[in-house]
Motif scaffolding. Structure first.
Motif, PDB file in Angstrom:
ATOM      1  N   ILE A   1     -29.257 -15.064  76.409  1.00  0.00           N
ATOM      2  CA  ILE A   1     -29.208 -15.488  77.693  1.00  0.00           C
ATOM      3  C   ILE A   1     -28.468 -14.279  78.592  1.00  0.00           C
ATOM      4  N   PHE A   2     -27.369 -13.488  78.081  1.00  0.00           N
ATOM      5  CA  PHE A   2     -26.798 -12.418  78.724  1.00  0.00           C
ATOM      6  C   PHE A   2     -27.306 -11.200  78.225  1.00  0.00           C
ATOM      7  N   ASN A   3     -27.412 -10.067  78.938  1.00  0.00           N
ATOM      8  CA  ASN A   3     -27.982  -8.706  78.388  1.00  0.00           C
ATOM      9  C   ASN A   3     -26.764  -7.721  78.249  1.00  0.00           C
ATOM     10  N   ASP A   4     -25.729  -8.075  78.975  1.00  0.00           N
ATOM     11  CA  ASP A   4     -24.833  -6.878  78.657  1.00  0.00           C
ATOM     12  C   ASP A   4     -23.535  -7.365  77.537  1.00  0.00           C
ATOM     13  N   LEU A   5     -23.704  -7.729  76.690  1.00  0.00           N
ATOM     14  CA  LEU A   5     -22.827  -8.176  75.434  1.00  0.00           C
ATOM     15  C   LEU A   5     -22.877  -7.004  74.553  1.00  0.00           C
ATOM     16  N   GLY A   6     -23.675  -6.147  74.558  1.00  0.00           N
ATOM     17  CA  GLY A   6     -23.266  -5.018  73.260  1.00  0.00           C
ATOM     18  C   GLY A   6     -23.552  -5.605  71.921  1.00  0.00           C
ATOM     19  N   ASP A   7     -22.656  -5.602  71.181  1.00  0.00           N
ATOM     20  CA  ASP A   7     -22.504  -6.018  69.886  1.00  0.00           C
ATOM     21  C   ASP A   7     -21.590  -7.395  69.854  1.00  0.00           C
TER      22      ASP A   7
ATOM     23  N   LYS B   1     -21.566 -14.562  64.025  1.00  0.00           N
ATOM     24  CA  LYS B   1     -21.664 -13.367  65.008  1.00  0.00           C
ATOM     25  C   LYS B   1     -21.650 -12.176  64.137  1.00  0.00           C
ATOM     26  N   GLN B   2     -21.979 -10.905  64.609  1.00  0.00           N
ATOM     27  CA  GLN B   2     -22.053  -9.870  63.749  1.00  0.00           C
ATOM     28  C   GLN B   2     -21.134  -9.326  62.867  1.00  0.00           C
ATOM     29  N   THR B   3     -19.943  -9.831  63.339  1.00  0.00           N
ATOM     30  CA  THR B   3     -18.580  -9.254  62.439  1.00  0.00           C
ATOM     31  C   THR B   3     -18.007 -10.348  61.476  1.00  0.00           C
TER      32      THR B   3
END
Length: 210
Positions: A187-193, A50-52
């Motif tokens: 799949i989901f567009n509201d996850l941000g980062d 993931k990003q982190t």
């Protein structure tokens, strides 16, 4: 003049480094033939990111067998025990918590990832073997959570003292093709980062005997 020479040297160093990063070709020893039964020490390594950051671990290959004729893998079937998903880079409660999350052992996260209570096994069935760009490639149908998709990856096969070892370099699959959608920004567009990458990095390490 010195600046030009330094720039040229830097460019040469960069090109050399890029060449060294190329994955070495894989190969199957031409003399290997027979039907081989998978040993219980065989594993599938994984990396999720993931990003982190990222996590890694293994999954045990429960059983399987494959046929080789003069260095060509003709067929094979492998069962992956999803109940053995293990996290290798954590300890204690953090380790057990993530393992439970991946397996779906908690009531509120049953289908976030692999839902092993409903889908305790994954399956890989060999459908083809070919050479591409100097590497021997194994092709097959991978079934996870009841969904089947075709994948292809490089393999090396060697034999020593009656034991055959099948390995691969790291390769990627898109988990969402098998309905493993948790945290996917595709799949989901509201996850941000707070998203988890769709790609899972896999690497096989199979031991087998006749």
């Amino acid at each position: 003049m010195k600046k030009i020479a330094l720039l040229g040297f830097s460019l040469l160093l960069f090109i050399s480094c890029k060449k060294e990063e190329k994955t070495a070709p894989t190969s199957v020893e031409s003399g290997i033939s027979g039907v081989f039964v998978v040993d219980s020490t065989s594993t599938l390594s994984w990396i999720g990111s993931k990003q982190t950051g990222k996590h890694s671990g293994t999954i045990k290959i429960k059983n399987g067998q494959f046929t080789v004729e003069n260095g060509k893998i003709n067929d094979g079937k492998f069962t992956i025990d999803m109940n053995t998903i293990s996290v290798g880079d954590l300890e204690g409660e953090d380790k057990s918590d993530l393992e439970a999350h991946l397996k779906g052992m908690k009531p509120d996260v049953v289908d976030h990832f692999f839902n092993v209570a409903k889908h305790p096994e994954a399956m890989f069935v060999v459908t083809g073997f070919m050479t591409e760009d100097g590497s021997d490639m194994l092709e097959g149908d991978l079934t996870i959570k009841g969904k089947t998709n075709k994948i292809k990856f490089p393999v090396s096969l060697s034999e020593m003292d009656g034991m055959v070892t099948m390995t691969s370099p790291e390769f990627k699959i898109d988990r969402t093709l098998w309905g493993v959608n948790y945290g996917s920004k595709s799949i989901f567009n509201d996850l941000g980062d707070k998203f988890i990458n769709d790609d899972i990095v896999l690497q096989i390490n199979i031991k087998a005997k006749k």
